[in-house]
Structures are given as C-alpha cells and as structure tokens.
Design a protein around this motif. Structure first.
Motif, short mmCIF file in Angstrom:
data_model
loop_
_atom_site.label_atom_id
_atom_site.label_comp_id
_atom_site.label_asym_id
_atom_site.label_seq_id
_atom_site.Cartn_x
_atom_site.Cartn_y
_atom_site.Cartn_z
N PRO A 1 0.71 -1.26 0.20
CA PRO A 1 -0.12 -0.05 0.15
C PRO A 1 0.87 1.17 -0.05
N GLN B 1 2.28 1.73 -3.34
CA GLN B 1 1.19 2.17 -4.39
C GLN B 1 0.85 3.83 -4.41
N LEU B 2 0.72 4.03 -3.16
CA LEU B 2 0.28 5.53 -2.57
C LEU B 2 1.37 6.44 -2.83
N LEU C 1 1.12 6.72 -6.66
CA LEU C 1 0.03 7.63 -6.98
C LEU C 1 0.39 9.04 -6.75
N CYS C 2 1.14 9.53 -5.84
CA CYS C 2 1.57 10.76 -5.86
C CYS C 2 2.54 11.10 -6.68
N CYS D 1 6.52 12.98 -0.33
CA CYS D 1 7.18 11.74 -0.63
C CYS D 1 8.53 11.49 0.21
N PHE E 1 3.68 4.92 5.72
CA PHE E 1 2.31 4.96 5.31
C PHE E 1 1.36 5.91 6.06
N VAL F 1 -0.38 9.45 4.59
CA VAL F 1 -2.05 9.50 4.57
C VAL F 1 -2.22 10.82 5.38
#
Length: 477
Positions: free
Chosen positions: A123, A126-127, A130-131, A405, A424, A428
């Motif tokens: 996760p 993948q996050l 995405l960023c 990031c 993570f 978030v």
C-alpha cells in the motif's frame, strides 16, 4: 513563416536522427536499457540531462514572470535554486550504492527493497506511486501549456492554443517511443547546450538593451515600489518555507532519481550533479534579471505573467536584425527546455505506472509501455487545453504534493528501524492535511507554505506511530 518559427521546426527535425541513432545503439530490449540507458550515462551527457530536466520551460517562463510580478521580492528564488543545488546530497550517497547493487529501475524498487515482507509495504508503494504520477502529470501539463502559450505569441494566434498543445504532445510522444532514456539523454545534450546559448543571449539583451543596472533598478522601483521595502514576517516565512520545500521535493523527483540510477559510476554522478547545479544557479540569476528588465520595457501592462518572456523577446526581436537572431536563440532555448523536460517526464511517468503499481518487480516487454505512453499523453494534452492557471501555481502544487514523498526516501534511508506502516500513516496524514488546505482555499498558514504544513503533519504522524509501536513491542513479554 518567421525565422523564429522556422528555427523551432528545424530544431525538432534535427532531433529525429539523434533519436534513431539512440535506438540503434540500444543492445537490449529491456526496461533497464529503455529507462536507464543500461546505466551507461557519462559525465557530459548526465550533467546536461540533469540540467535540462530541472531547468524546464515552465521554470524559465514562470520565474521570469514572477520576477516581473514581484520585483525585488523574487530574489528569494536564489535561495530556492541554492536549496535545489544541494538537495540530492540528502539521499544520493546512501541510495545510489543500494540502487546499483539491487538493479533499481524505478523509485518503487526502493520501497520493495527497504520494506521487504512488511504487510504495509505494497500500500505504501502504491500510494507513493500515485503521488508521483500526479506530480509528473502536473509537470507534463505545465510543459504542454508553456509550449502552447509560446506558439500562440510566436504565430500571432495563427496557430491556436488548442492545436499547438496536442501537436507538441505528439512530437514528445514520438521522441520518447523511438529511443527511451538514451534518446532523451542524447537530445537533452543538444537541448541543454541550446538552453545555455539562449541564457547567454539573454545576458546580452539584459546588458545591452535594458539600459544597464541603473535602468533596471529604476524600472523595478518605479513599477514595483512595494518590493523595495523590507517584507513582513509572513512574506519572510513564505520565502523560507518555499526554499526548504523546493529542496526537499526536488531530490525525490522520479526522473531525477532515475538519472541517479542511470549514472555509469559514483564519481561521474557527483561531478555531473556539481556541473548541472552550477548551470542551474547561473540560469536562475539570469532569469531574475530578465524579469526585472522586462519592467522597464513593459511597465505595468496588463499581460499574462506566463507570456512575459515571450512578449519581451518579440519586442526585442523587432529592434534590429542582430537582436532578432539573438531573440530567436532564446526562444529556441525555452522550447528546448520544454522539450527536454516533457520527454523525460513522460518516460518516467510511463515507467512507474507500468512497474510500481504492480506487486512484482519482474520486467517484461515494452509493448504495454508504448500503449501507456499514448494514453497518458492524450489525457495530458486534453487537460492542458485548460488555460486558467499560471505556470507558477502549477509548480507550487507539484512541490506541495511531491514533498510528502520525501520521508519515504530520506527518513526510511537514514532510520533503519522505521516501519512501512509508520511511513504509510504519515503519508496519508500529510495528504489529508494538504487536501483540506486546498479545498478550503488556504494558501499558507502564517506565511508557511501548505506543503510544509502538511509535511510537518506527515513527519509527526510517522514518529508518533513509530514510537507507539516501539513502545508496545517492548511491553510485550
């Protein structure tokens, strides 16, 4: 057809045989060869491709426009350039040997390596991906917008913005698909040299056509008198937070990280970074003076800040034949900067979409990559038709998101005990805070940039979770 437009078209045509030569030089049809030029970039090529990647057309147009808009206050950009110049030192010394030993191709490979077998690793990867995708899409959007704005001014609206943008997108797609990073790096050498020549020509205009330093000072003081006063605390806080955010964000540029992976040796990498940083700082100084010089020529005219440099070049070109040629060189430099950034961004974007969203790190053929490139460029070209946003605001949004990031690389690199779940949760938290600020229309908190406020929440969330988990683990019998 004007000489300026002819030079731009000739320049684009010149790059085609370079891309074809790069494709023939490719010995293996693999992801490592396509995206990292088989890790063979030498100092000359790497330094110019790093410079050409960071000194984008968005950078040239936006910084000149902001210097024109803010006057002396835009001297803060030099702090931003300086922060960018040293930023890679935060992660390159530790990340480079690991990347080389484990054959990293994309930023997601670092997350796979660092958090192996941890339940929250996928996760998190993948996050982060995405960023990165959102940041790179923003970057590509900005390059297409900058190219469209230039062509509109250059052709006196004979080539509409709605046609110029997709046409430029098609050219970028062609170059990227032909030769991969090797083609991008080789064309970046040409584009970097053209940019340097353009910057030299811009220096000539500043010194010979703007009346000298005294006239520049008079123009800024007359048209932007508020910038001659010492800024208040809020503005100073904005300066500092922007400098810090720029430095922290740029060192995790996906395309920049892939250049680090592609260097032929550690020595080559460090010398290339030093050389590209020198070019970057010189470029920043010239752009600031170009923006200030524009005030004497344009005054307080009602003009789109993203078109300041293009309009000035057009005015300068009309004064004499020599100035026309020199202005054409500067314009080619801007188009070269746009070109070099757009093609490297597209290449990096496709690579992380293909390889970092998936669970496996096994590299397959490149047919899907070409299809992804077509889809991405089509969507970005359509999005770039929306013009009601400045290039500088796009740059700020990109840095605000990209800096979230940073902990996933720097903190994870320097703190071995850090867990994927902590990073993570922090990511978030930072994204939620940034989203709330953007939805509410908040631009800063006591002058501190939204991105840095969100990063503080991000890092706070990481360490709160990390210490809580560590404490709970120690309490277990």
């Amino acid at each position: 057809m004007t000489l300026q437009l002819t030079l731009v078209i000739a320049y684009f045509l010149l790059l085609i045989p370079v891309c074809l030569k790069a494709k023939k030089s490719s010995t293996r049809h693999t992801a490592s060869d396509h995206y990292l030029a088989d890790r063979s970039l030498g100092m000359f090529v790497l330094s110019l491709t790093l410079f050409a990647t960071i000194a984008s057309g968005q950078t040239l147009l936006a910084n000149t426009g902001q210097a024109y808009l803010l006057g002396y206050h835009w001297i803060m950009a030099m702090g931003l350039w300086a922060a960018i110049s040293v930023s890679y030192r935060w992660i390159v010394p530790g990340l480079r040997p690991i990347a080389l030993a484990n054959r990293f191709v994309t930023p997601g490979d670092w997350i796979r390596f660092r958090f192996t077998a941890q339940p929250w690793a996928a996760p998190l990867r993948q996050l982060l991906t995405l960023c990165f995708c959102l940041c790179l899409t923003n970057y590509l959007f900005a390059q297409l917008k900058a190219a469209g704005e230039i062509m509109v001014v250059l052709t006196d609206n004979k080539l509409p913005y709605g046609i110029a943008v997709p046409l430029f997108g098609l050219i970028i797609l062609l170059y990227d698909s032909i030769g991969g990073l090797r083609a991008v790096a080789w064309t970046d050498v040409i584009q970097g040299l053209v940019t340097i020549i353009g910057i030299v020509s811009l220096c000539y205009w500043i010194t010979s056509n703007s009346g000298g330093l005294q006239q520049i000072v008079f123009g800024v003081t007359e048209h932007r008198p508020e910038s001659a006063r010492v800024p208040d605390y809020t503005f100073q806080a904005r300066w500092f937070s922007l400098m810090l955010m720029g430095g922290l964000a740029v060192c995790v540029y996906p395309q920049g990280l892939q250049r680090v992976f592609a260097a032929s040796s550690r020595r080559v990498l460090y010398r290339s970074l030093a050389l590209s940083n020198m070019f970057l700082v010189i470029c920043g100084v010239v752009l600031i003076f170009a923006g200030w010089s524009s005030l004497s020529l344009l005054g307080s005219a009602d003009i789109d800040v993203d078109q300041v440099l293009t309009v000035v070049l057009k005015e300068w070109a009309g004064s004499s034949a020599v100035n026309y040629f020199a202005a054409s060189l500067v314009l080619m430099a801007v188009m070269a900067a746009i070109m070099s950034t757009a093609d490297s961004v597209l290449l990096s974007l496709v690579s992380i979409i293909k390889h970092d969203f998936t669970q496996t790190s096994v590299r397959t053929g490149l047919r899907q990559d070409y299809l992804i490139a077509v889809v991405v460029m089509t969507l970005c070209s359509l999005a770039a038709l929306y013009r009601d946003i400045t290039l500088w605001h796009l740059l700020e949004l990109k840095l605000e998101l990209l800096v979230q990031c940073f902990p996933g690389f720097a903190l994870a690199l320097h703190r071995p005990s850090l867990r994927a779940s902590s990073v993570f949760l922090g990511l978030v938290t930072g994204l939620v805070v940034l989203s709330i600020e953007l939805i509410l229309g908040v631009r800063s908190v006591y002058g501190i940039n939204n991105g840095m406020v969100a990063l503080a929440a991000n890092v706070g969330g990481i360490f709160m979770h990390h210490f809580a988990v560590t404490f709970m683990t120690k309490k277990r019998p």
